[in-house]
Design a protein around this motif. Structure first.
Motif, PDB file in Angstrom:
ATOM      1  N   GLN A   7       0.821  -1.212   0.000  1.00 39.40           N
ATOM      2  CA  GLN A   7       0.000   0.000   0.000  1.00 39.40           C
ATOM      3  C   GLN A   7       0.852   1.258   0.000  1.00 39.40           C
ATOM      4  OE1 GLN A   7      -3.403  -0.018  -0.444  1.00 39.40           O
ATOM      5  NE2 GLN A   7      -2.949   2.127  -0.834  1.00 39.40           N
ATOM      6  N   ARG A   8       1.948   1.245   0.748  1.00 36.74           N
ATOM      7  CA  ARG A   8       2.843   2.414   0.768  1.00 36.74           C
ATOM      8  C   ARG A   8       3.437   2.656  -0.621  1.00 36.74           C
ATOM      9  NH1 ARG A   8       6.927   1.623   5.543  1.00 36.74           N
ATOM     10  NH2 ARG A   8       7.844   3.491   4.609  1.00 36.74           N
ATOM     11  N   ILE A   9       3.807   1.606  -1.312  1.00 35.57           N
ATOM     12  CA  ILE A   9       4.352   1.746  -2.665  1.00 35.57           C
ATOM     13  C   ILE A   9       3.276   2.257  -3.615  1.00 35.57           C
ATOM     14  CG2 ILE A   9       5.274   0.483  -4.657  1.00 35.57           C
ATOM     15  CD1 ILE A   9       6.732  -1.329  -2.588  1.00 35.57           C
ATOM     16  N   ASN A  11       0.721   4.070  -2.873  1.00 35.07           N
ATOM     17  CA  ASN A  11       0.469   5.482  -2.552  1.00 35.07           C
ATOM     18  C   ASN A  11       1.491   6.383  -3.241  1.00 35.07           C
ATOM     19  OD1 ASN A  11      -1.708   4.776  -0.958  1.00 35.07           O
ATOM     20  ND2 ASN A  11      -0.577   4.943   0.968  1.00 35.07           N
ATOM     21  N   VAL A  12       2.757   5.967  -3.205  1.00 35.06           N
ATOM     22  CA  VAL A  12       3.803   6.746  -3.867  1.00 35.06           C
ATOM     23  C   VAL A  12       3.563   6.781  -5.370  1.00 35.06           C
ATOM     24  CG1 VAL A  12       6.260   6.820  -4.434  1.00 35.06           C
ATOM     25  CG2 VAL A  12       5.545   6.330  -2.103  1.00 35.06           C
ATOM     26  N   MET A  13       3.288   5.626  -5.952  1.00 36.01           N
ATOM     27  CA  MET A  13       3.039   5.576  -7.396  1.00 36.01           C
ATOM     28  C   MET A  13       1.823   6.418  -7.770  1.00 36.01           C
ATOM     29  SD  MET A  13       3.803   1.679  -8.433  1.00 36.01           S
ATOM     30  CE  MET A  13       5.458   1.090  -8.612  1.00 36.01           C
ATOM     31  N   GLY A  14       0.860   6.483  -6.895  1.00 31.39           N
ATOM     32  CA  GLY A  14      -0.329   7.287  -7.155  1.00 31.39           C
ATOM     33  C   GLY A  14      -0.028   8.770  -7.258  1.00 31.39           C
ATOM     34  N   THR A  15       1.075   9.210  -6.648  1.00 30.35           N
ATOM     35  CA  THR A  15       1.421  10.633  -6.723  1.00 30.35           C
ATOM     36  C   THR A  15       2.002  11.015  -8.076  1.00 30.35           C
ATOM     37  OG1 THR A  15       3.638  10.322  -5.789  1.00 30.35           O
ATOM     38  CG2 THR A  15       1.836  10.793  -4.235  1.00 30.35           C
ATOM     39  N   PHE A  16       2.763  10.105  -8.705  1.00 25.84           N
ATOM     40  CA  PHE A  16       3.364  10.480  -9.990  1.00 25.84           C
ATOM     41  C   PHE A  16       2.709   9.811 -11.199  1.00 25.84           C
ATOM     42  CE2 PHE A  16       6.301   7.141  -8.403  1.00 25.84           C
ATOM     43  CZ  PHE A  16       6.294   6.254  -9.474  1.00 25.84           C
ATOM     44  N   ARG A  17       1.870   8.827 -10.978  1.00 24.17           N
ATOM     45  CA  ARG A  17       1.220   8.135 -12.098  1.00 24.17           C
ATOM     46  C   ARG A  17       0.402   9.077 -12.996  1.00 24.17           C
ATOM     47  NH1 ARG A  17      -1.601   3.832  -9.682  1.00 24.17           N
ATOM     48  NH2 ARG A  17       0.316   2.642  -9.758  1.00 24.17           N
ATOM     49  N   PRO A  18      -0.422  10.001 -12.453  1.00 24.81           N
ATOM     50  CA  PRO A  18      -1.195  10.889 -13.335  1.00 24.81           C
ATOM     51  C   PRO A  18      -0.311  11.754 -14.246  1.00 24.81           C
ATOM     52  CG  PRO A  18      -2.065  10.963 -11.112  1.00 24.81           C
ATOM     53  CD  PRO A  18      -0.787  10.190 -11.047  1.00 24.81           C
ATOM     54  N   THR A  19       0.773  12.282 -13.698  1.00 27.78           N
ATOM     55  CA  THR A  19       1.692  13.092 -14.509  1.00 27.78           C
ATOM     56  C   THR A  19       2.330  12.241 -15.594  1.00 27.78           C
ATOM     57  OG1 THR A  19       2.158  14.453 -12.574  1.00 27.78           O
ATOM     58  CG2 THR A  19       3.691  14.622 -14.426  1.00 27.78           C
ATOM     59  N   PHE A  20       2.794  11.080 -15.213  1.00 34.50           N
ATOM     60  CA  PHE A  20       3.412  10.182 -16.175  1.00 34.50           C
ATOM     61  C   PHE A  20       2.417   9.806 -17.275  1.00 34.50           C
ATOM     62  CE2 PHE A  20       4.408   5.869 -17.627  1.00 34.50           C
ATOM     63  CZ  PHE A  20       5.684   6.091 -18.128  1.00 34.50           C
ATOM     64  N   VAL A 101      10.411  -0.420  -0.257  1.00 34.52           N
ATOM     65  CA  VAL A 101       9.483   0.674   0.064  1.00 34.52           C
ATOM     66  C   VAL A 101      10.250   1.995   0.133  1.00 34.52           C
ATOM     67  CG1 VAL A 101       7.895   1.596   1.800  1.00 34.52           C
ATOM     68  CG2 VAL A 101       7.875  -0.852   1.262  1.00 34.52           C
ATOM     69  N   ASN A 102      11.388   1.991   0.794  1.00 34.13           N
ATOM     70  CA  ASN A 102      12.213   3.188   0.915  1.00 34.13           C
ATOM     71  C   ASN A 102      12.635   3.698  -0.466  1.00 34.13           C
ATOM     72  OD1 ASN A 102      13.844   5.192   2.313  1.00 34.13           O
ATOM     73  ND2 ASN A 102      15.599   3.918   1.782  1.00 34.13           N
ATOM     74  N   TYR A 103      13.052   2.775  -1.334  1.00 38.88           N
ATOM     75  CA  TYR A 103      13.458   3.159  -2.692  1.00 38.88           C
ATOM     76  C   TYR A 103      12.310   3.846  -3.426  1.00 38.88           C
ATOM     77  CZ  TYR A 103      14.052   2.733  -7.701  1.00 38.88           C
ATOM     78  OH  TYR A 103      14.073   3.003  -9.038  1.00 38.88           O
ATOM     79  N   TRP A 104      11.126   3.249  -3.438  1.00 40.44           N
ATOM     80  CA  TRP A 104       9.999   3.827  -4.167  1.00 40.44           C
ATOM     81  C   TRP A 104       9.590   5.166  -3.573  1.00 40.44           C
ATOM     82  CZ3 TRP A 104       8.932   2.924  -8.905  1.00 40.44           C
ATOM     83  CH2 TRP A 104       9.168   1.661  -9.462  1.00 40.44           C
TER      84      TRP A 104
END
Length: 159
Positions: A7-9, A11-20, A101-104
């Motif tokens: 879920q943490r990963i 959440n991170v992907m959700g922040t940049f996925r729309p821009t990408f 998780v830290n990397y993502w």
């Protein structure tokens, strides 16, 4: 991987996925070909760099697939050198769960921020042990603490 880590990963992907997604959808077929050609040139450039330095190094796509690594990196994680080509292995496959998780999270912080391009961090790498016992396909991992840096090389679309 635990559901909390997953879920943490996400959440991170959700922040940049729309821009990408917005940028990717605006690219033409020619743009995509030029980006791939640029990536292939980058791989060729790193042939010289990796052969000239005696420290473990690898190059991976934003999706995590390793496309180039040197012998020192292969030795560090105890995988065949040929496995560090053409996306056969992903960077997150060789890290412990907390390190993934830290990397993502760190990648998400700089992915689309043109003011930032590099991160220095630590992780636990999984050193692959080849067992002598049967069955031969079963592998055990030993976590090895290390520091590493990664640099985001942006293309002409700033991705």
């Amino acid at each position: 991987m635990s559901s909390d880590s997953r879920q943490r990963i996400l959440n991170v992907m959700g922040t940049f996925r729309p821009t990408f997604r917005d940028v990717a959808q605006s690219l033409t077929d020619i743009d995509l070909i030029l980006v791939e050609e640029s990536f292939e040139r980058l791989l060729l450039d790193y042939d010289r760099v990796f052969s000239a330095m005696a420290i473990p190094a690898c190059l991976w796509r934003r999706t995590g697939e390793i496309y180039k690594g040197n012998k020192e990196f292969a030795d560090l994680i105890n995988v065949p050198f040929d496995k560090l080509r053409d996306g056969q292995l992903c960077i997150y496959e060789i890290m412990a769960e907390d390190s993934i998780v830290n990397y993502w999270e760190k990648y998400g912080n700089i992915a689309f921020d043109p003011k930032q391009k590099a991160v220095l961090t630590s992780c636990l790498l999984n050193y692959q042990l080849q067992p002598d016992e049967e069955p031969p396909r079963k592998r055990k991992n030993i976590a090895m603490s290390c520091c590493f840096s990664f640099t985001v090389r942006r293309d002409k679309f700033n991705m």
